[in-house]
Design a protein around this motif. Structure first.
Motif, PDB file in Angstrom:
ATOM      1  N   LEU A  60     -36.257  34.375  38.554  1.00 50.25           N
ATOM      2  CA  LEU A  60     -34.896  34.085  39.265  1.00 50.25           C
ATOM      3  C   LEU A  60     -34.091  33.314  38.229  1.00 50.25           C
ATOM      4  O   LEU A  60     -34.597  32.078  37.847  1.00 50.25           O
ATOM      5  CB  LEU A  60     -35.269  33.235  40.566  1.00 50.25           C
ATOM      6  CG  LEU A  60     -34.072  32.577  41.222  1.00 50.25           C
ATOM      7  CD1 LEU A  60     -33.080  33.596  41.986  1.00 50.25           C
ATOM      8  CD2 LEU A  60     -34.649  31.796  42.297  1.00 50.25           C
ATOM      9  N   THR A  61     -33.011  33.720  38.207  1.00 48.71           N
ATOM     10  CA  THR A  61     -31.855  32.937  37.501  1.00 48.71           C
ATOM     11  C   THR A  61     -31.055  32.196  38.495  1.00 48.71           C
ATOM     12  O   THR A  61     -30.456  32.708  39.260  1.00 48.71           O
ATOM     13  CB  THR A  61     -31.005  33.757  36.393  1.00 48.71           C
ATOM     14  OG1 THR A  61     -32.067  34.327  35.439  1.00 48.71           O
ATOM     15  CG2 THR A  61     -30.054  32.927  35.804  1.00 48.71           C
ATOM     16  N   HIS A  62     -31.220  30.909  38.620  1.00 49.69           N
ATOM     17  CA  HIS A  62     -30.351  29.942  39.550  1.00 49.69           C
ATOM     18  C   HIS A  62     -29.203  29.443  38.768  1.00 49.69           C
ATOM     19  O   HIS A  62     -29.642  28.533  38.032  1.00 49.69           O
ATOM     20  CB  HIS A  62     -31.476  29.203  40.182  1.00 49.69           C
ATOM     21  CG  HIS A  62     -31.100  28.592  41.339  1.00 49.69           C
ATOM     22  ND1 HIS A  62     -30.541  27.282  41.225  1.00 49.69           N
ATOM     23  CD2 HIS A  62     -30.885  28.833  42.639  1.00 49.69           C
ATOM     24  CE1 HIS A  62     -30.114  26.829  42.594  1.00 49.69           C
ATOM     25  NE2 HIS A  62     -30.362  27.729  43.347  1.00 49.69           N
ATOM     26  N   GLU A  63     -27.984  29.660  39.408  1.00 45.73           N
ATOM     27  CA  GLU A  63     -26.835  28.850  38.855  1.00 45.73           C
ATOM     28  C   GLU A  63     -25.921  28.056  39.754  1.00 45.73           C
ATOM     29  O   GLU A  63     -25.978  28.447  40.875  1.00 45.73           O
ATOM     30  CB  GLU A  63     -25.896  30.069  38.101  1.00 45.73           C
ATOM     31  CG  GLU A  63     -24.609  29.484  37.468  1.00 45.73           C
ATOM     32  CD  GLU A  63     -23.796  30.464  36.736  1.00 45.73           C
ATOM     33  OE1 GLU A  63     -23.212  30.161  35.936  1.00 45.73           O
ATOM     34  OE2 GLU A  63     -23.734  31.738  37.204  1.00 45.73           O
ATOM     35  N   MET A  64     -25.485  26.927  39.351  1.00 43.34           N
ATOM     36  CA  MET A  64     -24.763  26.227  40.199  1.00 43.34           C
ATOM     37  C   MET A  64     -23.222  26.259  39.923  1.00 43.34           C
ATOM     38  O   MET A  64     -23.120  26.897  38.801  1.00 43.34           O
ATOM     39  CB  MET A  64     -25.100  24.853  40.010  1.00 43.34           C
ATOM     40  CG  MET A  64     -26.594  24.458  40.192  1.00 43.34           C
ATOM     41  SD  MET A  64     -27.183  24.707  41.733  1.00 43.34           S
ATOM     42  CE  MET A  64     -26.215  23.238  43.009  1.00 43.34           C
ATOM     43  N   ALA A  65     -22.531  25.848  41.052  1.00 50.28           N
ATOM     44  CA  ALA A  65     -20.893  26.184  40.782  1.00 50.28           C
ATOM     45  C   ALA A  65     -20.320  25.343  39.655  1.00 50.28           C
ATOM     46  O   ALA A  65     -19.058  25.529  39.257  1.00 50.28           O
ATOM     47  CB  ALA A  65     -20.304  25.709  41.971  1.00 50.28           C
ATOM     48  N   ASP A  66     -21.082  24.463  38.785  1.00 50.81           N
ATOM     49  CA  ASP A  66     -20.576  23.967  37.891  1.00 50.81           C
ATOM     50  C   ASP A  66     -20.606  24.702  36.429  1.00 50.81           C
ATOM     51  O   ASP A  66     -19.816  24.244  35.343  1.00 50.81           O
ATOM     52  CB  ASP A  66     -21.244  22.444  37.491  1.00 50.81           C
ATOM     53  CG  ASP A  66     -22.446  22.462  36.784  1.00 50.81           C
ATOM     54  OD1 ASP A  66     -23.032  23.735  36.786  1.00 50.81           O
ATOM     55  OD2 ASP A  66     -23.146  21.617  36.957  1.00 50.81           O
ATOM     56  N   CYS A  67     -21.051  26.013  36.485  1.00 49.44           N
ATOM     57  CA  CYS A  67     -21.090  27.005  35.615  1.00 49.44           C
ATOM     58  C   CYS A  67     -21.834  26.461  34.403  1.00 49.44           C
ATOM     59  O   CYS A  67     -22.126  27.447  33.247  1.00 49.44           O
ATOM     60  CB  CYS A  67     -19.635  27.432  34.969  1.00 49.44           C
ATOM     61  SG  CYS A  67     -18.664  27.921  36.251  1.00 49.44           S
ATOM     62  N   THR A  68     -22.681  25.448  34.302  1.00 53.05           N
ATOM     63  CA  THR A  68     -23.494  25.019  33.119  1.00 53.05           C
ATOM     64  C   THR A  68     -24.936  24.726  33.562  1.00 53.05           C
ATOM     65  O   THR A  68     -25.742  24.685  32.734  1.00 53.05           O
ATOM     66  CB  THR A  68     -22.751  23.709  32.546  1.00 53.05           C
ATOM     67  OG1 THR A  68     -23.043  22.587  33.387  1.00 53.05           O
ATOM     68  CG2 THR A  68     -21.384  23.884  32.120  1.00 53.05           C
ATOM     69  N   THR A  69     -25.155  24.526  34.890  1.00 53.19           N
ATOM     70  CA  THR A  69     -26.556  24.437  35.254  1.00 53.19           C
ATOM     71  C   THR A  69     -27.057  25.518  35.912  1.00 53.19           C
ATOM     72  O   THR A  69     -26.938  26.234  36.648  1.00 53.19           O
ATOM     73  CB  THR A  69     -26.340  23.304  36.511  1.00 53.19           C
ATOM     74  OG1 THR A  69     -25.654  21.974  36.073  1.00 53.19           O
ATOM     75  CG2 THR A  69     -27.880  22.976  37.009  1.00 53.19           C
ATOM     76  N   VAL A  70     -28.021  25.960  34.855  1.00 52.14           N
ATOM     77  CA  VAL A  70     -28.701  27.525  34.974  1.00 52.14           C
ATOM     78  C   VAL A  70     -30.033  27.313  34.676  1.00 52.14           C
ATOM     79  O   VAL A  70     -30.687  26.726  33.610  1.00 52.14           O
ATOM     80  CB  VAL A  70     -28.015  28.536  34.152  1.00 52.14           C
ATOM     81  CG1 VAL A  70     -28.801  29.683  34.231  1.00 52.14           C
ATOM     82  CG2 VAL A  70     -26.616  28.750  34.103  1.00 52.14           C
ATOM     83  N   ASP A  71     -30.961  27.367  35.635  1.00 56.45           N
ATOM     84  CA  ASP A  71     -32.370  27.257  35.579  1.00 56.45           C
ATOM     85  C   ASP A  71     -32.964  28.720  35.851  1.00 56.45           C
ATOM     86  O   ASP A  71     -32.363  29.421  36.525  1.00 56.45           O
ATOM     87  CB  ASP A  71     -32.708  26.360  36.703  1.00 56.45           C
ATOM     88  CG  ASP A  71     -32.312  25.040  36.624  1.00 56.45           C
ATOM     89  OD1 ASP A  71     -32.355  24.407  35.686  1.00 56.45           O
ATOM     90  OD2 ASP A  71     -31.784  24.489  37.542  1.00 56.45           O
ATOM     91  N   THR A  72     -33.952  28.800  35.323  1.00 56.92           N
ATOM     92  CA  THR A  72     -34.896  29.880  35.209  1.00 56.92           C
ATOM     93  C   THR A  72     -36.260  29.702  35.896  1.00 56.92           C
ATOM     94  O   THR A  72     -36.731  28.864  35.354  1.00 56.92           O
ATOM     95  CB  THR A  72     -35.090  30.682  33.844  1.00 56.92           C
ATOM     96  OG1 THR A  72     -33.814  30.929  33.375  1.00 56.92           O
ATOM     97  CG2 THR A  72     -35.834  31.996  33.977  1.00 56.92           C
ATOM     98  N   TYR A  73     -36.564  30.741  36.942  1.00 61.03           N
ATOM     99  CA  TYR A  73     -37.780  30.267  37.674  1.00 61.03           C
ATOM    100  C   TYR A  73     -38.712  31.438  37.601  1.00 61.03           C
ATOM    101  O   TYR A  73     -38.114  32.720  37.697  1.00 61.03           O
ATOM    102  CB  TYR A  73     -37.682  30.009  39.221  1.00 61.03           C
ATOM    103  CG  TYR A  73     -36.817  28.539  39.233  1.00 61.03           C
ATOM    104  CD1 TYR A  73     -37.578  27.205  39.452  1.00 61.03           C
ATOM    105  CD2 TYR A  73     -35.659  28.593  39.462  1.00 61.03           C
ATOM    106  CE1 TYR A  73     -36.786  26.223  39.539  1.00 61.03           C
ATOM    107  CE2 TYR A  73     -34.725  27.492  39.461  1.00 61.03           C
ATOM    108  CZ  TYR A  73     -35.245  26.246  39.580  1.00 61.03           C
ATOM    109  OH  TYR A  73     -34.634  25.160  39.706  1.00 61.03           O
TER     110      TYR A  73
END
Length: 120
Positions: A54-67
C-alpha cells in the motif's frame, strides 16, 4: 472535486455497535494500479496489510508512506487527514481494516483532489 475509487472492492466481515460507536471489520482489495481516491474518515481506522503493498499519500503531497505485508497502518479521523491509498505493485493489495466510527457514520467521506502529482 472528489476523486472516486478505482479497482477497489470491500467486504464487511463483522459489524457491532456498542453505545455510540460502530466497530466494522472489512477486507479491502485494491487491484494493481487501483486507488481509494482522496477521502477522510469520521473515526479512526486500524489496518494490517495481508498481501501486497500500500502506498499511502497525504494531501500535503509530500507525506508518502509504503506499507508491506504484515505491517500495521493507522488512519486518523477528521478533515485535516485527507489521504488516498494506491496500489503501485503488480499484485492485488489485500488488507483488513477495523473502522472505529461514530454510530451511523459512513466508512469514508469523499475529499477534493489536492492537486498532487500522480504516484508511480
Amino acid at each position: 472535486m472528489a476523486t472516486p475509487p478505482a479497482g477497489v472492492t470491500g467486504t464487511i466481515i463483522y459489524r457491532k455497535t456498542i453505545g455510540d460507536t460502530d466497530y466494522i471489520l472489512r477486507e479491502i482489495t485494491v487491484q494493481p494500479g487501483g486507488t481509494t481516491g482522496w477521502h477522510t474518515h469520521e473515526g479512526t481506522l486500524y489496518g494490517v496489510i495481508r498481501s501486497g503493498t500500500l502506498t499511502h499519500e497525504m494531501a500535503d503531497c509530500t507525506t508518502v508512506d509504503t506499507y508491506r505485508t504484515g505491517q500495521l497502518i493507522v488512519e486518523e479521523s477528521g478533515a485535516e487527514h485527507v489521504h488516498r491509498g494506491v496500489n503501485l505493485g503488480k499484485t492485488p493489495l489485500v488488507l483488513d481494516v477495523l473502522y472505529v466510527d461514530p454510530k451511523g457514520a459512513p466508512l469514508s467521506d469523499d475529499a477534493a483532489d489536492p492537486g498532487c502529482p500522480e504516484l508511480g
